[in-house]
Design a protein around this motif. Structure first.
Motif, mmCIF file in Angstrom:
data_model
loop_
_atom_site.group_PDB
_atom_site.id
_atom_site.type_symbol
_atom_site.label_atom_id
_atom_site.label_comp_id
_atom_site.label_asym_id
_atom_site.label_seq_id
_atom_site.Cartn_x
_atom_site.Cartn_y
_atom_site.Cartn_z
ATOM 1 N N GLN A 1 0.767 -1.297 0.459
ATOM 2 C CA GLN A 1 -0.549 -0.072 -0.450
ATOM 3 C C GLN A 1 0.432 1.488 -0.070
ATOM 4 O OE1 GLN A 1 -3.589 0.103 -0.154
ATOM 5 N NE2 GLN A 1 -2.628 -1.825 -0.893
ATOM 6 N N ASP B 1 0.587 -5.570 -7.842
ATOM 7 C CA ASP B 1 -0.131 -6.821 -8.129
ATOM 8 C C ASP B 1 -1.180 -5.850 -7.443
ATOM 9 O OD1 ASP B 1 1.239 -8.388 -8.132
ATOM 10 O OD2 ASP B 1 1.775 -8.287 -6.224
ATOM 11 N N GLU B 2 -1.756 -4.185 -7.479
ATOM 12 C CA GLU B 2 -2.790 -3.991 -6.412
ATOM 13 C C GLU B 2 -1.864 -2.092 -6.331
ATOM 14 O OE1 GLU B 2 -3.832 -4.521 -2.813
ATOM 15 O OE2 GLU B 2 -4.061 -6.042 -2.847
#
Length: 457
Positions: A227, A262-263
């Motif tokens: 994140q 991935d994100e």
């Protein structure tokens, strides 16, 4: 093959005229040899596939023992006997596996070939007896024996062609699989153009909730980035700080799309990097990683590969060399920019070997070849001495003018030059700010700075 089949049909017709079962025997006896030849061809293919990792390891041992880059350590640690023993053991193992299969194939083919010979002998005996009994003439004897020989020979030739085609197709299929491979990271069908401000000061970079785990690892326990979010303004110089494995180099790999996250999303100039043409994206980012490549080519080519379309542009190559400070070294070389670096392909009289710091300056020049709006330097001075590092960073601000700069370094003398500093730990940015701000904060960055400062006291 078509001619062989036509000849075979004609010969079978002649043999069938004498006795139908002779034609049948002539056709059946080569079949077992064909079956086992094909079977062992398949086994040979599977063995080759199975041995591939070990054969690559064998090539690696050869590289270690024959390349000058590893020579010092091999001699200092007395690794010669160890590597030779490993190479010999592995080579012997592969040889024994190949020999075992080859012997089995040879004896099987030998046995079935003898069966064909026995069958042909039987046909010859039958034809001879027919001639003795007066059922065929002496001319017929010659005709039918030659026909029987030609039938067996042509049919075996046809079967061998089929077997060889099958075995070759197994390996060619690997090539087609490779050619059919489609990379997962590719340009969009309709790419967005790069847009620059009128007074270009580099390009902005933004990471939005980016997470990434390297293939084969568990994202819950071994995620490299978690994140991560930050914004780098156009023309800003940012330093990344953190322990080894914190994710600094991974950020660069994601920025250049060597991997996709991935994100989350990564934006350059306000647009997602996935919307840009891949080649164009990389042309606008000048990157030198800490594990840069030492090309066994001329100085000009070593620098010019940083912008391959301008490799013959002497002025641009010399300008890049001047920016990295390697120009003074090049001028002392026997053939200047045409001197071959490394001695893989030329002897001592026609080439030269550089020190680690000199090679790093060559790599830096490679990055400066590009008129990139984003400059990324991963440990750009790790192999330089104190004076060389000082000289590079004396000109650092001038070198990154009108560019967004991102550099990774464990040397805080380098880090202090950045407008802002990001501190990474366990895949997250835990601190950000200028050197003064982070020192005033008195947390992780200040601790790392003080630890390094103590070493100079």
């Amino acid at each position: 093959m078509a001619q062989t089949m036509i000849t075979l049909v004609a010969l079978l017709f002649l043999l069938f005229h004498l006795a139908w079962w002779l034609a049948l025997i002539a056709l059946v006896t080569p079949l077992p040899a064909f079956f086992f030849s094909t079977k062992y061809g398949w086994k040979g293919y599977r063995l080759t596939r199975h041995q591939s990792p070990e054969r690559r390891l064998l090539s690696y041992f050869m590289l270690l023992m024959t390349t000058d880059a590893y020579n010092k350590e091999i001699q200092l640690f007395n690794l010669s006997d160890f590597l030779i023993a490993r190479f010999w053991d592995l080579a012997t193992k592969l040889y024994e596996q190949d020999k075992k299969l080859a012997l089995r194939q040879y004896f099987t083919n030998f046995g079935w070939s003898n069966l064909s010979s026995i069958a042909n002998s039987g046909i010859y005996l039958y034809v001879a007896l027919q001639a003795i009994a007066g059922r065929i003439t002496l001319g017929g004897l010659t005709l039918y024996t030659q026909t029987a020989t030609q039938v067996g020979s042509n049919f075996r030739s046809l079967l061998n062609s089929i077997s060889s085609t099958y075995q070759n197709a197994l390996y060619v299929n690997l090539l087609f699989e490779f050619l059919a491979y489609q990379p997962t990271i590719k340009s969009p069908a309709i790419a967005e153009p790069f847009l620059y401000p009128e007074q270009s000061q580099g390009l902005s970079i933004e990471f939005r909730n980016v997470s990434f785990t390297y293939p084969g690892k568990d994202p819950k326990t071994h995620a490299t980035l978690r994140q991560v979010s930050f914004t780098i303004h156009a023309g800003e110089a940012i330093a990344l700080v953190g322990h080894n494995g914190a994710g600094k180099t991974t950020l660069v790999k994601l920025l250049t799309r060597l991997y996709d996250p991935d994100e989350g999303d990564i934006l350059i100039g306000g647009k997602n990097i996935k919307d840009y043409d891949l080649k164009t994206l990389r042309q606008h980012i000048g990157v030198i990683f800490q594990d840069y490549v030492n090309y066994q080519m001329t100085v000009r080519e070593n620098i010019g590969v940083g912008r391959i379309e301008e490799i013959e542009n002497d002025e641009l190559v010399r300008n890049a060399a001047g920016k990295s400070g390697v120009n003074m070294i090049i001028e002392k070389l026997p053939q200047g920019y045409d001197t071959t670096l490394g001695r893989w392909f030329k002897d001592v009289r026609e080439s030269t070997q550089l020190s680690g710091g000199e090679w790093q300056k060559i790599a830096l020049a490679r990055a400066f070849m590009r008129e990139a709006h984003i400059l990324v330097l991963d440990e750009p001075t790790s192999a330089l001495d104190a004076r060389a590092e000082y000289e590079v960073f004396q000109h650092f601000r001038a070198l990154i003018q009108k560019r967004t700069a991102l550099f990774i370094s464990h040397r805080f003398s380098t880090v202090r030059l950045a407008d802002r500093i990001f501190v990474l730990e366990h895949g997250r940015i835990i601190e950000s700010g200028s050197h003064k701000e982070l020192m005033a904060l008195g947390e992780r960055y200040a601790e790392l700075f003080q630890l390094q400062a103590q070493a100079y006291q």
